[in-house]
Design an enzyme around this catalytic site. Sequence first.
Site, short mmCIF file in Angstrom:
data_model
loop_
_atom_site.label_atom_id
_atom_site.label_comp_id
_atom_site.label_asym_id
_atom_site.label_seq_id
_atom_site.Cartn_x
_atom_site.Cartn_y
_atom_site.Cartn_z
N ASP A 82 50.81 46.75 38.18
CA ASP A 82 49.78 45.74 37.96
C ASP A 82 49.51 45.55 36.46
O ASP A 82 49.31 46.52 35.72
CB ASP A 82 48.49 46.17 38.66
CG ASP A 82 47.47 45.05 38.78
OD1 ASP A 82 47.84 43.88 38.60
OD2 ASP A 82 46.29 45.36 39.08
N HIS A 179 37.68 39.70 36.69
CA HIS A 179 37.90 41.11 36.99
C HIS A 179 36.55 41.84 36.93
O HIS A 179 35.66 41.47 36.17
CB HIS A 179 38.85 41.74 35.97
CG HIS A 179 40.27 41.29 36.12
ND1 HIS A 179 40.95 40.64 35.12
CD2 HIS A 179 41.13 41.38 37.15
CE1 HIS A 179 42.18 40.35 35.53
NE2 HIS A 179 42.32 40.79 36.76
N HIS A 207 43.47 37.14 41.54
CA HIS A 207 42.97 38.36 40.91
C HIS A 207 41.44 38.32 40.91
O HIS A 207 40.84 37.26 40.95
CB HIS A 207 43.49 38.47 39.48
CG HIS A 207 44.92 38.87 39.39
ND1 HIS A 207 45.40 39.75 38.44
CD2 HIS A 207 45.99 38.53 40.14
CE1 HIS A 207 46.70 39.91 38.61
NE2 HIS A 207 47.08 39.18 39.64
N SER A 210 37.36 41.23 44.39
CA SER A 210 36.16 41.98 44.76
C SER A 210 34.90 41.18 44.47
O SER A 210 34.76 40.58 43.41
CB SER A 210 36.10 43.31 43.99
OG SER A 210 37.14 44.17 44.37
#
Length: 284
Positions: A82, A179, A207, A210
């Site tokens: 990653d 992120h 990406h 969350s």
Amino acid sequence: MLVSLKEVVEDARAKQYAVPAFDCINDVMVRTILDKAEQQRSPVILMCLEHNLKEPKGFVYLAEYIKAVAPFYDIPVVLHLDHAMDVELVEEAIKFGFSSVMIDGSSLPFQDNIALTKRVTDLAHPRGISVEAELGHVGGAELGGGYGSDSKLTEPSQVEAFIEKTNVDALAVSIGTFHGVYQAEPFLNIERTKEINKVSKVPLVLHGGSGTPPDQVQKAIENGISKVNLYADCRIAMTKGLKESAKQIRRMDPLPEALFAPVKEHLAHVVEEKIRLLRSNNRV
């Protein structure tokens, strides 16, 4: 069984689901994620980050461990590098048997991003290794722990040329995520996602999955997102487990399985939740 990224994301794109991709750093995470993915009959991508791999024997404890256990699981497992920023790290990952790598030239000018990505596909493809790249830039909390990176949305007009010149297998796009942990609820640009998907010959990657509202994630999947990266939600779950463990444990010398049980339980819950959200359960 260890497979390439291309194998799982192409099926996901065709059937409108996304494959969960979890950054992981140790046995507790790897085992919990694989056990839950197999239980849910979901393909899964186990991702490794540069700063973990560069720890003493990092490649050995992550790559060699994952390669050793993957054949014992009856689901497709991708071993993915990653956010590599340079070719040297990619070369090391190839040496240790990664089945997929991401080269991140998203902070570079367009032509430099193309050149860097093309170097990696030329290295990886002859060995059967898939390559993911990023166009636009997903900012927020950087994966090494620092802050200060701003997002830049992916330009649909650049997508076709980028893919044609680099021959990538999957493309990470910037459509409104960040992120790390969100300070405010994100808003995904679904219209831009649709535009990108129309011109992209390869599956798209989200990406910063969350904390993104579930309805927005599913809308993005319906419009081409075939891989979703997840890390912060796993870290939050594990922290809850650690706090619970600290309250429950009374022995001075607790057994490790008792010590880590709440951590694994909270992490497993999040993994199952994400698999179901991405609709990757019962796909294998």
